[in-house]
Motif scaffolding. Sequence first.
Motif, short mmCIF file in Angstrom:
data_model
loop_
_atom_site.label_atom_id
_atom_site.label_comp_id
_atom_site.label_asym_id
_atom_site.label_seq_id
_atom_site.Cartn_x
_atom_site.Cartn_y
_atom_site.Cartn_z
N GLN A 33 -17.68 10.88 27.73
CA GLN A 33 -16.76 10.23 26.80
C GLN A 33 -15.30 10.42 27.19
O GLN A 33 -14.43 9.70 26.70
N ALA A 75 -10.49 13.57 20.10
CA ALA A 75 -11.30 13.27 18.91
C ALA A 75 -12.77 13.56 19.17
O ALA A 75 -13.49 14.01 18.26
N GLU A 76 -13.22 13.34 20.40
CA GLU A 76 -14.63 13.57 20.75
C GLU A 76 -14.98 15.05 20.61
O GLU A 76 -16.02 15.40 20.04
N HIS A 77 -14.13 15.91 21.12
CA HIS A 77 -14.35 17.35 21.04
C HIS A 77 -14.27 17.82 19.58
O HIS A 77 -15.16 18.56 19.11
N VAL A 78 -13.26 17.41 18.88
CA VAL A 78 -13.07 17.83 17.49
C VAL A 78 -14.28 17.42 16.64
O VAL A 78 -14.79 18.21 15.84
N LYS A 79 -14.78 16.22 16.86
CA LYS A 79 -15.94 15.74 16.09
C LYS A 79 -17.18 16.60 16.36
O LYS A 79 -17.88 16.99 15.42
N VAL A 80 -17.47 16.90 17.62
CA VAL A 80 -18.64 17.72 17.94
C VAL A 80 -18.50 19.11 17.34
O VAL A 80 -19.45 19.64 16.77
N GLN A 82 -16.67 20.06 14.67
CA GLN A 82 -16.72 20.03 13.20
C GLN A 82 -18.07 19.60 12.65
O GLN A 82 -18.53 20.15 11.64
N GLU A 83 -18.71 18.63 13.29
CA GLU A 83 -19.93 18.05 12.73
C GLU A 83 -21.23 18.64 13.28
O GLU A 83 -22.26 18.58 12.61
#
Length: 107
Positions: A33, A75-80, A82-83
């Motif tokens: 990504q 955003a890709e790292h932050v999403k993984v 956090q979620e």
Amino acid sequence: MAIAHIILVKVKPSLSEDQAQDMLKAVAAIKDQLPGVIESVHLGTNFSARSKGFTHGFTMVFKDRAALETYDKSAEHVKVVQEIIRPNIEDLICMDYDIADYSIPRL
């Protein structure tokens, strides 16, 4: 100078090994990504008795600190994180270091 980014996690006891592997796969997918940001990613399940309870880990290599910063803020790292990671772990340790010129193989 190349940078190593090492993460060790203790997954929650309620998490199955298949779920833990899905978490690692989500981390690995970030490389695709963010083309050109992550040089390599290596992930796996601990088998050492000296792990102090850490169950899974991954190592990423970045070209330099700027690439690590790009990854960290993406955003890709932050999403993984956090979620997928935070909801499924009890603890995490991170270590980032400049890869020494005398490392073998040299990057």
